[in-house]
Each structure stands twice: as C-alpha cells, then as structure tokens.
Design a protein around this motif. Structure first.
Motif, PDB file in Angstrom:
ATOM      1  N   TYR A 115      43.588  47.138  16.951  1.00 55.44           N
ATOM      2  CA  TYR A 115      43.066  46.298  18.024  1.00 55.44           C
ATOM      3  C   TYR A 115      41.825  46.986  18.582  1.00 55.44           C
ATOM      4  N   TYR A 116      40.658  46.393  18.327  1.00 59.39           N
ATOM      5  CA  TYR A 116      39.410  47.005  18.767  1.00 59.39           C
ATOM      6  C   TYR A 116      39.114  46.609  20.216  1.00 59.39           C
ATOM      7  N   ARG A 117      38.475  47.523  20.926  1.00 59.91           N
ATOM      8  CA  ARG A 117      38.094  47.234  22.299  1.00 59.91           C
ATOM      9  C   ARG A 117      37.119  46.061  22.359  1.00 59.91           C
ATOM     10  N   ARG A 118      37.218  45.279  23.422  1.00 63.38           N
ATOM     11  CA  ARG A 118      36.404  44.081  23.541  1.00 63.38           C
ATOM     12  C   ARG A 118      35.364  44.240  24.644  1.00 63.38           C
ATOM     13  N   SER A 119      34.386  43.365  24.615  1.00 60.46           N
ATOM     14  CA  SER A 119      33.332  43.404  25.627  1.00 60.46           C
ATOM     15  C   SER A 119      33.879  42.901  26.961  1.00 60.46           C
ATOM     16  N   ASN A 120      33.201  43.272  28.038  1.00 60.40           N
ATOM     17  CA  ASN A 120      33.604  42.801  29.365  1.00 60.40           C
ATOM     18  C   ASN A 120      33.554  41.282  29.452  1.00 60.40           C
ATOM     19  N   ASP A 121      32.582  40.690  28.761  1.00 59.73           N
ATOM     20  CA  ASP A 121      32.450  39.232  28.769  1.00 59.73           C
ATOM     21  C   ASP A 121      33.669  38.581  28.098  1.00 59.73           C
ATOM     22  N   GLU A 122      34.097  39.148  26.968  1.00 63.23           N
ATOM     23  CA  GLU A 122      35.280  38.613  26.289  1.00 63.23           C
ATOM     24  C   GLU A 122      36.522  38.758  27.152  1.00 63.23           C
ATOM     25  N   GLU A 123      36.647  39.894  27.812  1.00 57.63           N
ATOM     26  CA  GLU A 123      37.814  40.109  28.662  1.00 57.63           C
ATOM     27  C   GLU A 123      37.848  39.104  29.812  1.00 57.63           C
ATOM     28  N   GLU A 124      36.700  38.873  30.415  1.00 59.49           N
ATOM     29  CA  GLU A 124      36.647  37.962  31.559  1.00 59.49           C
ATOM     30  C   GLU A 124      36.971  36.529  31.132  1.00 59.49           C
ATOM     31  N   LYS A 125      36.375  36.085  30.038  1.00 57.10           N
ATOM     32  CA  LYS A 125      36.569  34.695  29.617  1.00 57.10           C
ATOM     33  C   LYS A 125      37.986  34.425  29.112  1.00 57.10           C
ATOM     34  N   SER A 126      38.636  35.441  28.533  1.00 56.94           N
ATOM     35  CA  SER A 126      39.989  35.243  28.002  1.00 56.94           C
ATOM     36  C   SER A 126      41.064  35.688  28.985  1.00 56.94           C
ATOM     37  N   LYS A 127      40.645  36.079  30.192  1.00 55.85           N
ATOM     38  CA  LYS A 127      41.570  36.588  31.218  1.00 55.85           C
ATOM     39  C   LYS A 127      42.379  37.774  30.691  1.00 55.85           C
ATOM     40  N   ASN A 128      41.709  38.620  29.899  1.00 53.35           N
ATOM     41  CA  ASN A 128      42.271  39.869  29.355  1.00 53.35           C
ATOM     42  C   ASN A 128      43.350  39.653  28.288  1.00 53.35           C
ATOM     43  N   VAL A 129      43.530  38.419  27.812  1.00 56.92           N
ATOM     44  CA  VAL A 129      44.536  38.155  26.776  1.00 56.92           C
ATOM     45  C   VAL A 129      43.931  38.431  25.404  1.00 56.92           C
ATOM     46  N   TRP A 130      44.607  39.262  24.615  1.00 54.35           N
ATOM     47  CA  TRP A 130      44.143  39.592  23.264  1.00 54.35           C
ATOM     48  C   TRP A 130      44.852  38.741  22.215  1.00 54.35           C
ATOM     49  N   VAL A 131      46.140  38.499  22.401  1.00 50.08           N
ATOM     50  CA  VAL A 131      46.909  37.591  21.547  1.00 50.08           C
ATOM     51  C   VAL A 131      47.741  36.730  22.487  1.00 50.08           C
ATOM     52  N   PRO A 190      63.851  33.265  19.813  1.00 45.85           N
ATOM     53  CA  PRO A 190      62.746  34.240  19.841  1.00 45.85           C
ATOM     54  C   PRO A 190      62.079  34.247  21.199  1.00 45.85           C
ATOM     55  N   THR A 191      61.788  35.419  21.699  1.00 42.35           N
ATOM     56  CA  THR A 191      61.158  35.547  23.015  1.00 42.35           C
ATOM     57  C   THR A 191      59.644  35.463  22.890  1.00 42.35           C
ATOM     58  N   ILE A 192      59.048  34.732  23.820  1.00 46.16           N
ATOM     59  CA  ILE A 192      57.593  34.637  23.867  1.00 46.16           C
ATOM     60  C   ILE A 192      57.018  36.006  24.224  1.00 46.16           C
ATOM     61  N   HIS A 193      56.028  36.437  23.483  1.00 51.17           N
ATOM     62  CA  HIS A 193      55.365  37.698  23.797  1.00 51.17           C
ATOM     63  C   HIS A 193      53.873  37.573  23.529  1.00 51.17           C
ATOM     64  N   ARG A 194      53.114  38.473  24.128  1.00 53.89           N
ATOM     65  CA  ARG A 194      51.668  38.436  23.975  1.00 53.89           C
ATOM     66  C   ARG A 194      51.126  39.860  24.017  1.00 53.89           C
ATOM     67  N   VAL A 195      49.835  39.999  23.721  1.00 54.62           N
ATOM     68  CA  VAL A 195      49.151  41.290  23.855  1.00 54.62           C
ATOM     69  C   VAL A 195      47.970  41.083  24.790  1.00 54.62           C
ATOM     70  N   ILE A 196      47.866  41.957  25.790  1.00 60.18           N
ATOM     71  CA  ILE A 196      46.738  41.887  26.713  1.00 60.18           C
ATOM     72  C   ILE A 196      45.984  43.219  26.687  1.00 60.18           C
ATOM     73  N   GLN A 197      44.905  43.284  27.429  1.00 55.94           N
ATOM     74  CA  GLN A 197      44.116  44.515  27.514  1.00 55.94           C
ATOM     75  C   GLN A 197      45.015  45.665  27.978  1.00 55.94           C
ATOM     76  N   PRO A 198      44.892  46.839  27.348  1.00 60.28           N
ATOM     77  CA  PRO A 198      45.733  47.974  27.748  1.00 60.28           C
ATOM     78  C   PRO A 198      45.543  48.360  29.205  1.00 60.28           C
TER      79      PRO A 198
END
Length: 366
Positions: A197-213, A270-278
């Motif tokens: 999981y590569y680090r993302r830009s601040n713009d990507e984090e803001e637009k996706s509300k820090n959700v990676w998956v 199955p439980t819902i799960h996600r990945v967000i910014q560390p």
C-alpha cells in the motif's frame, strides 16, 4: 546435499507500534496449537464460534511459525515490488478482467476507491497460486519459490484446515466436511498474496476521506492475514462503528468470506471491513501485507451444509435456491472481474453501494 543457505533479499524493517489513541475491536484470540488433538478442538471450537458470530474476525496465535519465520516472509514479500522492473511486471500482469483471477500483478490505480471524485487505489498486489509452480514468476522471485511453497502448505494444512475443522465442529458436522471442499491439489485459486500500500497524496486523502479500500466482504471462504505492524484495517463492529484491528506480533487475523456464508446458510456472515490511511505516527511508511486467501475448489457448488443440526435448529438463510447456486469458480470469477471496476448503484441503506453477481446482491460500504 542441498545448500542450507537461503537466498538473500532486503530485510523488512517495520515502524514502531502506533502510540495513537485508537478505538480497537475486541476480537477473540484462539490458540491454534490446541487444535492438534480432539480434546483441544472440543475446547477451542466454542471460542471460535463466539468470536466469529460476534465479529466475523478473530486472532490466532501459536500457529506453528516462529517470529523469525514470519519476518522472513515479510522480507520475501517485498521482492516482487522492489526488485522487479516495471517492464517485467507487465509480463506477469494478472489480466484480471479477462480471466477473473488475481494471479500475478495487480497494478496500482486499478480499483475505483471513490467514483464521484475519480480516486483510484495506490495498492500493488502480487498473487501466487497455492501451487506455486502453476504459473511462471519474475526472475527475482524464483529463488524464493521453495520457501513460498512451504509457506503455502503451512497456511493450508496448519492454519486453514484446522480452522475449517473447528467451524465444522461448531455446526455439529463431521470434522472433515469443509476440509473436503478445500483441497491443496485440486483446481482453484487459493493464493498467497503480497500487497504493498503506497502512500497517497494529500489531495487523494482529502477527496476519498482517507479511505484506501472501501468497506467490503472477501470473496472466498477464509482469509488469513499475517498481522501487519502498520495500522489501517478496520472492521464494521456490531454497534455500527468502524473499529481498528490491533497489530499483535506474529499473530494471524482470520476472517470469513462470502463462500463461508454460502456453506453455513448465513450462520457465519462475512464482516464488512476496509482499509484507511494509517495512524498519524505511521504515515511516513508504505504498508506491506502478507495474506492467504482461501477459496473452495473450483468445482464445489456454493450450497449450505443443510445436514448440520445447528442449521436445522436456527434455520438456513439462502441467498438463492440451491439449484441456482453458483459454482465456486463462477462466483470467484464474477466477484474478481467486477471488484473495483464495475459501476455501483446506490443501495437502500445509507452509504451503501450495490452490484449484482450471479443474481446475488453484493454490497460495498463507503
């Protein structure tokens, strides 16, 4: 005599554990070393039952790999990402949308994370079939195939099969009921998968509300995650809140997927799960993961184990009539080809998007 010297690769150095004040899920911890005897299994399956029924996730410890063996796997996990050129990676592209399998590379920016803001993922995968010789691999990874074969077999026989026996016991079924659907030498796409999981830009984090998956369920029966030092994984808890999954050194994080829901008639959902910014104190690191994604054999039909006395008592929640139930291969390919690529429709529930696979509604959670 064969050489006892292992091939060299860069050592993975994890960051310190997060010191952030996070709300963690209260997940059960089971001791897999107890699963080797009938008495141990009898004592263990109620713990597994309660943990999976409550959260769909649990930890497993004493699984047979030492900390040093686990660390070696994380060293090898970096090889397909760090030691293979972009041109060579393209040679081993998974061609996901055509073949419905992740075997090989999934490149970054392949999955849609936020359709409205056109944000794509920054996750690179390399998946290896449990039969590591089934497909060719990049040159840099080939010296490590004997170790990866050992790793696949360890996950399959010393982790997956014991867990499947415990689930069968919890349903008052013969111990081998689910094991017989998950063979090592039959056609299927159970895989060892490494993810970076590569680090993302601040713009990507803001637009996706820090959700990676975004929130999802796994396609297969059982997912084995070798606990990651860098946080980011969250589960949707029974109270409707997202809870972090805590890292435990050399522990496994185990969860059920869609196929187990089919087999157990909705008893183990199955439980819902996600990945967000560390967490903030780990954001300067790329996140590395090692998984064993277990699926039933391709020719297994996804129907409930209706002979279970437990399911007879509580009732079976069918997703479709048995005669319309898909084969494992059909479900796997449909889910894999659509995931992160199809245009989702807004669901009835708040912040839920939906798609239909083989006539069955699949939900994604924003």
């Amino acid at each position: 005599m064969p050489s006892l010297t292992l091939p060299e690769c860069a050592h993975y150095i994890p960051p310190p554990a997060t010191k952030e004040d996070l709300e963690f899920g209260d997940l059960a911890i089971i001791d897999l070393s107890k699963a080797h005897t009938p008495e141990g299994r009898a004592a263990l399956y109620p713990q597994l039952h309660d943990g999976l029924r409550a959260h769909g996730f649990l930890y497993a410890i004493n699984h047979g790999y030492t900390q040093a063996q686990r660390d070696r796997i994380f060293d090898i996990a970096g090889v397909p990402f760090n030691d293979v050129s972009l041109d060579e990676k393209k040679t081993y592209d998974a061609n996901i949308e055509k073949v419905g399998s992740y075997a090989g590379y999934k490149a970054r920016q392949f999955w849609k994370v936020d359709t409205e803001n056109q944000i794509l993922d920054q996750i690179e995968n390399y998946a290896i079939n449990l039969n590591v010789a089934k497909r060719p691999h990049p040159q840099a990874l080939r010296p490590f195939l004997p170790e990866l074969d050992d790793f696949a077999r360890h996950n399959h026989f010393n982790i997956l099969h014991p867990v499947l026996r415990l689930i069968a016991l919890s349903l008052e079924l013969p111990e081998e009921t689910l094991v017989e659907k998950h063979n090592f030498d039959r056609t299927g796409e159970t895989s060892v998968t490494f993810m970076k999981y590569y680090r993302r830009s601040n713009d990507e984090e803001e637009k996706s509300k820090n959700v990676w998956v975004k929130g999802h369920t796994d396609t297969g029966s059982i997912t084995v995650l070798w606990s990651q030092p860098i946080g980011g994984l969250q589960i949707l808890a029974p109270d409707g809140r997202w809870k972090w999954v805590r890292h435990i050194d050399n522990a496994l994080v185990i969860n059920t997927g869609d196929m187990m829901k089919f087999f157990t008639g909705g008893y183990y959902k199955p439980t819902i799960h996600r990945v967000i910014q560390p967490p903030e104190d780990q954001r300067n690191y790329d996140r590395l993961g090692a998984f064993y994604f277990a699926m039933a054999d391709d020719d297994v039909r996804l129907i409930p184990c209706a002979e279970s006395p437990v399911l007879k008592r509580v009732g079976i929640e069918r997703q479709c009539p048995d005669e319309d139930s898909p084969l494992c291969e059909t479900w796997r390919k449909g889910r894999t080809m659509a995931y992160g690529r199809s245009d989702l429709k807004k669901g009835v529930e708040r912040d839920v998007e939906e798609e239909v696979i083989e006539g069955i509604v699949v939900k994604h959670y924003n």
